[in-house]
Motif scaffolding. Structure first.
Motif, PDB file in Angstrom:
ATOM      1  N   ALA A  16      41.116  14.142   2.821  1.00 43.50           N
ATOM      2  CA  ALA A  16      39.407  14.002   3.405  1.00 43.50           C
ATOM      3  C   ALA A  16      39.140  12.896   4.500  1.00 43.50           C
ATOM      4  O   ALA A  16      38.558  13.827   5.193  1.00 43.50           O
ATOM      5  N   VAL A  17      40.978  12.653   5.179  1.00 45.05           N
ATOM      6  CA  VAL A  17      40.020  12.796   7.178  1.00 45.05           C
ATOM      7  C   VAL A  17      40.008  14.026   7.296  1.00 45.05           C
ATOM      8  O   VAL A  17      39.552  14.375   7.789  1.00 45.05           O
ATOM      9  N   ILE A  18      40.674  15.531   7.274  1.00 49.10           N
ATOM     10  CA  ILE A  18      40.514  16.912   7.510  1.00 49.10           C
ATOM     11  C   ILE A  18      39.569  17.146   7.220  1.00 49.10           C
ATOM     12  O   ILE A  18      38.480  18.016   7.695  1.00 49.10           O
ATOM     13  N   ASP A  19      38.782  16.915   6.024  1.00 50.96           N
ATOM     14  CA  ASP A  19      37.557  17.079   5.673  1.00 50.96           C
ATOM     15  C   ASP A  19      36.775  16.476   6.314  1.00 50.96           C
ATOM     16  O   ASP A  19      35.390  17.240   6.796  1.00 50.96           O
ATOM     17  N   VAL A  20      36.352  15.386   6.532  1.00 43.72           N
ATOM     18  CA  VAL A  20      35.610  14.991   7.407  1.00 43.72           C
ATOM     19  C   VAL A  20      35.255  15.244   8.543  1.00 43.72           C
ATOM     20  O   VAL A  20      34.304  15.325   9.214  1.00 43.72           O
ATOM     21  N   ALA A  21      37.211  16.329   9.478  1.00 40.62           N
ATOM     22  CA  ALA A  21      36.325  16.308  10.650  1.00 40.62           C
ATOM     23  C   ALA A  21      36.565  17.322  10.554  1.00 40.62           C
ATOM     24  O   ALA A  21      35.577  17.704  12.249  1.00 40.62           O
ATOM     25  N   LEU A  22      36.610  18.542   9.712  1.00 38.25           N
ATOM     26  CA  LEU A  22      35.653  19.636  10.272  1.00 38.25           C
ATOM     27  C   LEU A  22      34.434  19.319  10.015  1.00 38.25           C
ATOM     28  O   LEU A  22      33.344  20.183  10.144  1.00 38.25           O
ATOM     29  N   LEU A  23      33.514  18.752   8.449  1.00 36.89           N
ATOM     30  CA  LEU A  23      32.328  18.310   8.584  1.00 36.89           C
ATOM     31  C   LEU A  23      32.085  17.869   9.821  1.00 36.89           C
ATOM     32  O   LEU A  23      30.770  18.525  10.114  1.00 36.89           O
ATOM     33  N   VAL A  24      32.331  16.401  10.343  1.00 32.73           N
ATOM     34  CA  VAL A  24      31.931  16.610  12.132  1.00 32.73           C
ATOM     35  C   VAL A  24      31.855  17.406  12.500  1.00 32.73           C
ATOM     36  O   VAL A  24      30.481  17.667  13.909  1.00 32.73           O
ATOM     37  N   TRP A  25      33.177  18.339  13.024  1.00 33.36           N
ATOM     38  CA  TRP A  25      32.920  19.550  13.606  1.00 33.36           C
ATOM     39  C   TRP A  25      31.818  20.451  13.635  1.00 33.36           C
ATOM     40  O   TRP A  25      30.980  21.440  14.697  1.00 33.36           O
ATOM     41  N   PHE A  26      31.683  20.776  12.181  1.00 33.76           N
ATOM     42  CA  PHE A  26      30.501  21.661  12.139  1.00 33.76           C
ATOM     43  C   PHE A  26      29.254  21.453  12.208  1.00 33.76           C
ATOM     44  O   PHE A  26      28.761  21.750  12.681  1.00 33.76           O
ATOM     45  N   THR A  33      30.728  30.786   6.456  1.00 39.39           N
ATOM     46  CA  THR A  33      29.506  28.940   7.022  1.00 39.39           C
ATOM     47  C   THR A  33      28.667  29.249   8.440  1.00 39.39           C
ATOM     48  O   THR A  33      27.761  29.534   8.280  1.00 39.39           O
ATOM     49  N   VAL A  34      29.506  29.789   9.080  1.00 38.24           N
ATOM     50  CA  VAL A  34      29.160  30.245  11.086  1.00 38.24           C
ATOM     51  C   VAL A  34      28.033  31.298  10.827  1.00 38.24           C
ATOM     52  O   VAL A  34      27.628  31.260  11.353  1.00 38.24           O
ATOM     53  N   TYR A  35      28.363  32.137   9.645  1.00 39.86           N
ATOM     54  CA  TYR A  35      27.632  33.222   9.592  1.00 39.86           C
ATOM     55  C   TYR A  35      26.047  33.151   9.406  1.00 39.86           C
ATOM     56  O   TYR A  35      25.451  33.100  10.599  1.00 39.86           O
ATOM     57  N   LEU A  36      26.408  32.061   8.407  1.00 41.21           N
ATOM     58  CA  LEU A  36      24.864  31.974   7.817  1.00 41.21           C
ATOM     59  C   LEU A  36      24.178  31.322   8.893  1.00 41.21           C
ATOM     60  O   LEU A  36      23.180  31.212   9.130  1.00 41.21           O
ATOM     61  N   ALA A  37      24.579  29.912   9.156  1.00 43.82           N
ATOM     62  CA  ALA A  37      24.795  29.182  10.148  1.00 43.82           C
ATOM     63  C   ALA A  37      23.169  30.222  11.567  1.00 43.82           C
ATOM     64  O   ALA A  37      22.822  29.241  12.237  1.00 43.82           O
ATOM     65  N   ARG A  38      24.502  30.848  11.949  1.00 41.67           N
ATOM     66  CA  ARG A  38      24.221  31.292  13.170  1.00 41.67           C
ATOM     67  C   ARG A  38      22.989  32.520  12.330  1.00 41.67           C
ATOM     68  O   ARG A  38      22.126  32.777  13.582  1.00 41.67           O
ATOM     69  N   LYS A  39      22.922  32.703  11.405  1.00 41.30           N
ATOM     70  CA  LYS A  39      21.381  33.871  11.068  1.00 41.30           C
ATOM     71  C   LYS A  39      19.907  33.068  11.014  1.00 41.30           C
ATOM     72  O   LYS A  39      19.476  32.935   9.785  1.00 41.30           O
ATOM     73  N   ARG A  40      20.413  32.077  10.932  1.00 42.91           N
ATOM     74  CA  ARG A  40      19.398  30.620  10.665  1.00 42.91           C
ATOM     75  C   ARG A  40      19.249  30.749   9.117  1.00 42.91           C
ATOM     76  O   ARG A  40      18.412  30.440   8.132  1.00 42.91           O
ATOM     77  N   LYS A  41      20.384  31.029   7.960  1.00 44.45           N
ATOM     78  CA  LYS A  41      19.746  31.044   6.379  1.00 44.45           C
ATOM     79  C   LYS A  41      20.712  29.946   6.302  1.00 44.45           C
ATOM     80  O   LYS A  41      21.554  28.820   7.076  1.00 44.45           O
ATOM     81  N   LEU A  42      20.396  29.554   4.361  1.00 41.27           N
ATOM     82  CA  LEU A  42      20.873  28.198   4.196  1.00 41.27           C
ATOM     83  C   LEU A  42      22.319  28.297   3.251  1.00 41.27           C
ATOM     84  O   LEU A  42      23.124  28.970   2.802  1.00 41.27           O
ATOM     85  N   PHE A  43      23.574  27.893   4.351  1.00 39.82           N
ATOM     86  CA  PHE A  43      25.050  27.780   4.575  1.00 39.82           C
ATOM     87  C   PHE A  43      25.423  26.699   3.571  1.00 39.82           C
ATOM     88  O   PHE A  43      26.803  26.357   3.914  1.00 39.82           O
ATOM     89  N   LEU A  44      24.458  25.802   3.303  1.00 42.94           N
ATOM     90  CA  LEU A  44      25.200  25.043   1.916  1.00 42.94           C
ATOM     91  C   LEU A  44      26.117  25.777   0.119  1.00 42.94           C
ATOM     92  O   LEU A  44      26.652  24.892   0.575  1.00 42.94           O
ATOM     93  N   VAL A  45      25.312  26.886   0.569  1.00 40.63           N
ATOM     94  CA  VAL A  45      26.015  27.126  -0.161  1.00 40.63           C
ATOM     95  C   VAL A  45      27.383  27.916  -0.269  1.00 40.63           C
ATOM     96  O   VAL A  45      28.191  27.995  -0.821  1.00 40.63           O
ATOM     97  N   SER A  46      27.937  28.167   1.652  1.00 38.62           N
ATOM     98  CA  SER A  46      29.133  28.592   1.394  1.00 38.62           C
ATOM     99  C   SER A  46      29.949  26.846   1.931  1.00 38.62           C
ATOM    100  O   SER A  46      31.314  27.032   1.870  1.00 38.62           O
TER     101      SER A  46
END
Length: 487
Positions: free
Chosen positions: A469-479, A422-435
């Motif tokens: 759920a708290v862990i998921d939200v925290a990681l999403l905010v971090w990302f 996901t980070v790889y796709l984001a760095r390459k300006r690609k649609l990272f939602l798939v991962s």
């Protein structure tokens, strides 16, 4: 039967439609030289024909995983069909394709190197430990399990040949050869044969489901009830840990770099990585259906098909279920003598082919981490001997506890991989939602499981769900914060 047939069709359509979308997002370059040419060393980096690469990749990631996992997973009910289909198309195949292609773009880098580049040096070291433990654990288990089966089969061969020790030595010697030899000399020659045989086995089971078996198949209307006769873990997340191979499996990302070093063109990534995962999903779907349909036809035991299947796997009262019993029984019942041969393949040859590539992957991962070239046999031996020594030590330990951690361990590895790509796709300006979506989902699965499971924190289910759920939200905010900083 309708749910099963529709599920098969959706998997195929998923490869043709969603697989092409994921490929388009990544953007393979047919003109770019792949590592098998740029890093060719005659050992691990060797150009191989596409059909061989596909069959080796399929057997690498499959083995008994989509068979045993699916048989145990269908105990939860027809929700297993849904998880195999959706997990495979939107999770597992995306996971395998992107990790494999990222390896190609990084000169055939192993999984810890890929994760380290995207998530940092700490994640790299954590993944090194995770991956090596997982590889040695898989390799050790897939020595003792087939050795025990071979000992029983050859019981009349005398006290020595009929012993488990003899077969452990034989299998270990084969593992040493498979780990040290150039990939095209042993693995490249026998894997395509076993991979094809595993596919033939699945086709035979499909014929049995459609035309031979007399039981019935559950439909999607029963999918949201937990039918497992004995699981202390709820349907969620129990099912999603039980069926790993065939849906989402972190083990696959440790295997993909081997074929990333042998592929001759980036455009082959979709049929090799995404396609092998879809094929494994088909195998898992077929075995899940075969197991429950066969169990439904059994008159020896009473109760629901799930209770009958559990009774068959536990042989009427064993403490630990053994899916190999189901494989052997169904193959012999539906396919006769040919099925007996295929059953040996399923419970003996397939585990061995999983074990040898696990050890080979461990060597490659260790070599990449310390930047130790593997062009000479002596150098390969230097890394192999400690790995095999640890594996031999583990064979004397009771795996009943360790193996319960394996499912969670494996899926947690997939979480790190999905976040890395996901980070790889984001760095390459690609649609990272798939991962990103499967990364969040698998994070929730693994977090809730370790909170609820008996081998974890043993918290009430609702508390485990909230913590996850708290862990998921925290990681999403971090990302999101990271992505905005680097946009």
């Amino acid at each position: 039967m309708i749910t099963f047939v529709i599920s098969l069709c959706i998997l195929v359509v998923g490869y043709l439609v969603y697989g092409r979308l994921v490929e388009h997002i990544f953007g393979p370059d047919p003109a770019r030289q792949t590592p098998c040419f740029t890093n060719r060393d005659g050992v691990d980096f060797i150009p191989m024909p596409t059909w061989k690469v596909f069959l080796i990749q399929f057997l690498n990631i499959a083995g008994t995983g989509p068979i045993f996992g699916a048989i145990q997973g269908i105990l939860f009910g027809p929700a297993a069909f849904i998880w195999i289909v959706l997990g495979c198309i939107f999770g597992g195949a995306v996971h395998d394709y992107l990790s494999g292609m990222a390896s190609i773009r990084q000169n055939g880098a192993s999984l810890p190197e890929i994760i380290g580049k995207e998530l940092g040096s700490t994640a790299r070291i954590v993944m090194l430990v995770f991956a090596l433990i997982l590889m040695v654990l898989v390799g050790a288990v897939f020595v003792t399990t087939p050795a025990g089966l071979l000992a029983r089969m050859s019981g009349e061969g005398g006290e020595f040949i009929g012993s488990g020790t003899f077969w452990i030595i034989v299998i270990l010697l084969y593992y040493v050869l498979a780990t040290l030899m150039p990939i095209d000399k042993l693995i490249g020659r026998i894997y395509p044969i076993f991979g094809l045989a595993l596919l033939i086995m699945a086709v035979g089971m499909l014929v049995g489901i459609l035309f031979i078996g007399t039981g019935s198949l559950p439909e999607i209307t029963d999918a949201f009830t937990n039918h497992h006769p004995s699981s202390p873990i709820p349907l969620f997340p129990g099912l999603f840990i039980t069926i790993a191979c065939g849906a989402v499996s972190g083990f696959h990302a440790t295997q993909s770099p081997m074929m990333a070093r042998c592929m001759q063109n980036e455009q082959l990534g979709r049929p090799v990585f995404y396609g092998a995962m879809i094929t494994e999903g088909l195998v898992a779907l077929i075995w899940a259906a075969a197991a429950i349909k066969f169990a439904d036809s059994v008159s020896e035991y009473e109760g629901t098909p799930y209770q009958k299947l559990w009774a068959l796997m536990t042989d009427g009262g064993r403490e630990n279920p053994n899916p190999a019993i189901i494989v052997d029984t169904i193959c012999n019942s539906w396919l006769g003598k040919a099925g007996a041969v295929l059953a040996i393949l399923g419970v003996v040859a397939a585990p061995i082919t999983t074990g040898d590539t696990a050890f080979r992957s461990a060597r490659l991962i260790a070599a990449d981490f310390i930047r130790f070239k593997q062009d000479k046999v002596v150098k390969r031996l230097i890394l192999c001997l400690p790995i095999f020594a640890v594996a031999v030590f583990l064979m004397f330990i009771d795996f009943s506890v360790l193996w319960r951690y394996f499912g969670w361990f494996n899926q947690t590895l997939s979480v790190f991989t999905l976040w890395a790509v996901t980070v790889y796709l984001a760095r390459k300006r690609k649609l990272f939602l798939v991962s990103l979506v499967p990364a969040l989902f698998m994070t929730y699965v693994c977090s809730s499981y370790i909170c609820i499971a008996s081998e974890g924190l043993q918290l009430p289910a609702i508390v485990g769900y909230i913590i996850a759920a708290v862990i998921d939200v925290a990681l999403l905010v971090w990302f999101i914060a990271w992505q905005r900083r680097h946009a």
